[in-house]
Write a protein that holds these residues in place. Structure first.
Motif, PDB file in Angstrom:
ATOM      1  N   GLY A  66      33.861  -4.254   6.420  1.00 58.28           N
ATOM      2  CA  GLY A  66      32.979  -3.278   5.809  1.00 58.28           C
ATOM      3  C   GLY A  66      31.548  -3.745   5.603  1.00 58.28           C
ATOM      4  O   GLY A  66      30.837  -3.191   4.751  1.00 58.28           O
ATOM      5  N   LEU A  67      31.115  -4.743   6.336  1.00 54.80           N
ATOM      6  CA  LEU A  67      29.756  -5.255   6.218  1.00 54.80           C
ATOM      7  C   LEU A  67      28.981  -5.011   7.507  1.00 54.80           C
ATOM      8  O   LEU A  67      29.543  -4.590   8.521  1.00 54.80           O
ATOM      9  CB  LEU A  67      29.773  -6.753   5.897  1.00 54.80           C
ATOM     10  N   LYS A 105      27.630  -1.174   1.862  1.00 56.01           N
ATOM     11  CA  LYS A 105      27.248   0.078   1.212  1.00 56.01           C
ATOM     12  C   LYS A 105      27.972   0.253  -0.110  1.00 56.01           C
ATOM     13  O   LYS A 105      29.158  -0.061  -0.254  1.00 56.01           O
ATOM     14  CB  LYS A 105      27.538   1.264   2.129  1.00 56.01           C
ATOM     15  N   ILE A 106      27.219   0.769  -1.086  1.00 61.65           N
ATOM     16  CA  ILE A 106      27.774   1.215  -2.360  1.00 61.65           C
ATOM     17  C   ILE A 106      27.312   2.661  -2.527  1.00 61.65           C
ATOM     18  O   ILE A 106      26.164   2.917  -2.882  1.00 61.65           O
ATOM     19  CB  ILE A 106      27.299   0.340  -3.529  1.00 61.65           C
ATOM     20  N   PRO A 108      25.666   5.885  -1.336  1.00 61.02           N
ATOM     21  CA  PRO A 108      24.663   6.085  -0.276  1.00 61.02           C
ATOM     22  C   PRO A 108      23.735   4.888  -0.072  1.00 61.02           C
ATOM     23  O   PRO A 108      23.006   4.830   0.911  1.00 61.02           O
ATOM     24  CB  PRO A 108      23.863   7.290  -0.791  1.00 61.02           C
ATOM     25  N   LEU A 109      23.769   3.941  -1.005  1.00 57.59           N
ATOM     26  CA  LEU A 109      22.850   2.805  -0.950  1.00 57.59           C
ATOM     27  C   LEU A 109      23.438   1.649  -0.146  1.00 57.59           C
ATOM     28  O   LEU A 109      24.645   1.390  -0.177  1.00 57.59           O
ATOM     29  CB  LEU A 109      22.514   2.308  -2.353  1.00 57.59           C
ATOM     30  N   ARG A 110      22.554   0.943   0.548  1.00 56.13           N
ATOM     31  CA  ARG A 110      22.904  -0.318   1.184  1.00 56.13           C
ATOM     32  C   ARG A 110      22.357  -1.462   0.322  1.00 56.13           C
ATOM     33  O   ARG A 110      21.227  -1.400  -0.138  1.00 56.13           O
ATOM     34  CB  ARG A 110      22.303  -0.408   2.581  1.00 56.13           C
ATOM     35  N   ILE A 111      23.150  -2.485   0.111  1.00 54.62           N
ATOM     36  CA  ILE A 111      22.735  -3.689  -0.596  1.00 54.62           C
ATOM     37  C   ILE A 111      22.754  -4.825   0.419  1.00 54.62           C
ATOM     38  O   ILE A 111      23.772  -5.026   1.103  1.00 54.62           O
ATOM     39  CB  ILE A 111      23.685  -4.035  -1.766  1.00 54.62           C
ATOM     40  N   ASN A 112      21.663  -5.569   0.552  1.00 54.95           N
ATOM     41  CA  ASN A 112      21.643  -6.619   1.556  1.00 54.95           C
ATOM     42  C   ASN A 112      20.815  -7.822   1.120  1.00 54.95           C
ATOM     43  O   ASN A 112      19.971  -7.730   0.223  1.00 54.95           O
ATOM     44  CB  ASN A 112      21.145  -6.081   2.905  1.00 54.95           C
ATOM     45  N   ALA A 113      21.081  -8.948   1.766  1.00 56.31           N
ATOM     46  CA  ALA A 113      20.357 -10.186   1.500  1.00 56.31           C
ATOM     47  C   ALA A 113      20.570 -11.111   2.680  1.00 56.31           C
ATOM     48  O   ALA A 113      21.525 -10.962   3.457  1.00 56.31           O
ATOM     49  CB  ALA A 113      20.834 -10.849   0.205  1.00 56.31           C
ATOM     50  N   GLY A 114      19.678 -12.095   2.821  1.00 59.88           N
ATOM     51  CA  GLY A 114      19.841 -13.041   3.909  1.00 59.88           C
ATOM     52  C   GLY A 114      18.612 -13.901   4.117  1.00 59.88           C
ATOM     53  O   GLY A 114      17.589 -13.723   3.436  1.00 59.88           O
ATOM     54  N   PRO A 115      18.693 -14.843   5.055  1.00 60.17           N
ATOM     55  CA  PRO A 115      17.562 -15.735   5.323  1.00 60.17           C
ATOM     56  C   PRO A 115      16.461 -15.023   6.092  1.00 60.17           C
ATOM     57  O   PRO A 115      16.702 -14.013   6.780  1.00 60.17           O
ATOM     58  CB  PRO A 115      18.199 -16.844   6.172  1.00 60.17           C
ATOM     59  N   ILE A 151      18.460   2.708   2.235  1.00 61.26           N
ATOM     60  CA  ILE A 151      19.153   3.983   2.400  1.00 61.26           C
ATOM     61  C   ILE A 151      18.842   4.524   3.787  1.00 61.26           C
ATOM     62  O   ILE A 151      17.746   4.288   4.329  1.00 61.26           O
ATOM     63  CB  ILE A 151      18.730   4.996   1.307  1.00 61.26           C
ATOM     64  N   ASP A 152      19.804   5.213   4.373  1.00 62.26           N
ATOM     65  CA  ASP A 152      19.611   5.850   5.670  1.00 62.26           C
ATOM     66  C   ASP A 152      19.493   7.356   5.469  1.00 62.26           C
ATOM     67  O   ASP A 152      20.372   7.980   4.858  1.00 62.26           O
ATOM     68  CB  ASP A 152      20.783   5.547   6.607  1.00 62.26           C
ATOM     69  N   LEU A 153      18.412   7.941   5.960  1.00 62.00           N
ATOM     70  CA  LEU A 153      18.184   9.383   5.881  1.00 62.00           C
ATOM     71  C   LEU A 153      18.017   9.911   7.300  1.00 62.00           C
ATOM     72  O   LEU A 153      17.025   9.614   7.968  1.00 62.00           O
ATOM     73  CB  LEU A 153      16.935   9.685   5.045  1.00 62.00           C
TER      74      LEU A 153
END
Length: 199
Positions: A66-67, A105-106, A108-115, A151-153
């Motif tokens: 799911g990522l 996704k939580i 409608p929102l996407r939560i992300n992080a990374g280098p 968010i994707d619209l």
């Protein structure tokens, strides 16, 4: 750096036939300022200034967990100012930035992080119209991080992220009003990005 760009492009093209991949152009607006690494009398960094980035993004979904992974290849331009009572120095930096976000996704929102990898391509100072190349004062490659929400619209991909530096990048030959001191051009910044899904 050219090998890295070619490798990223090859990976994106190789997996683009999968239904789990999104690809498209991307532009971002960034707000950043130069960090002074030491206190100097009557010398200070100017207010935060806006810069921009443009390039490509891809998103590869991993349905089993799911990522998704979202690498980006962006050409960046930022500017900063150092001010004093007698002299101003305008600084400009051009980079190739490669953030690699991992998220989910939580609702409608996407939560992300990374280098976020950064490759400095040019750096210049401008004092009263006299332009000087200062690229050698800085590391050619640094590592940072990004974290935020999106968010994707329809076909638009919108992200608001915070970026910080994990490796410092000093310039030790910036001179204002007769004072030389260190700076760090990879300060913290806010990133607002908009992409468009071609498929």
């Amino acid at each position: 750096m050219k090998k890295l760009i070619l490798t990223l492009a090859f990976v994106v093209i190789s997996v683009s036939a999968s239904a789990q991949v999104t690809l498209g152009p991307r532009i971002t607006l960034i707000s950043s300022n130069l960090d002074l690494r030491e206190e100097v009398a009557n010398v200070q960094a100017g207010d935060a200034e806006f810069g921009f980035q443009y390039g490509l993004f891809a998103r590869v979904k991993i349905p089993v967990i799911g990522l998704y992974v979202q690498p980006e290849l962006l050409f960046s331009q930022t500017e900063s100012t150092i001010t004093s009572s007698t002299q101003d120095v305008d600084l400009s930096f051009n980079r190739v930035d490669v953030p690699i976000m991992i998220g989910g996704k939580i609702g409608p929102l996407r939560i992300n992080a990374g280098p976020a990898l950064s490759f400095l391509t040019s750096a210049e100072s401008d004092i009263a119209g006299a332009v000087t190349d200062i690229k050698d004062n800085y590391s050619s490659t640094t590592i940072g991080f990004q974290a935020g929400v999106g968010i994707d619209l329809l076909k638009f991909v919108i992200d608001l992220k915070y970026e910080g530096a994990l490796s410092e990048k000093f310039g030790d030959a910036i001179t204002v009003a007769g004072n030389s001191f260190s700076t760090d051009e990879r300060g913290n910044q806010i990133v607002l990005g908009i992409g468009f899904k071609l498929f």
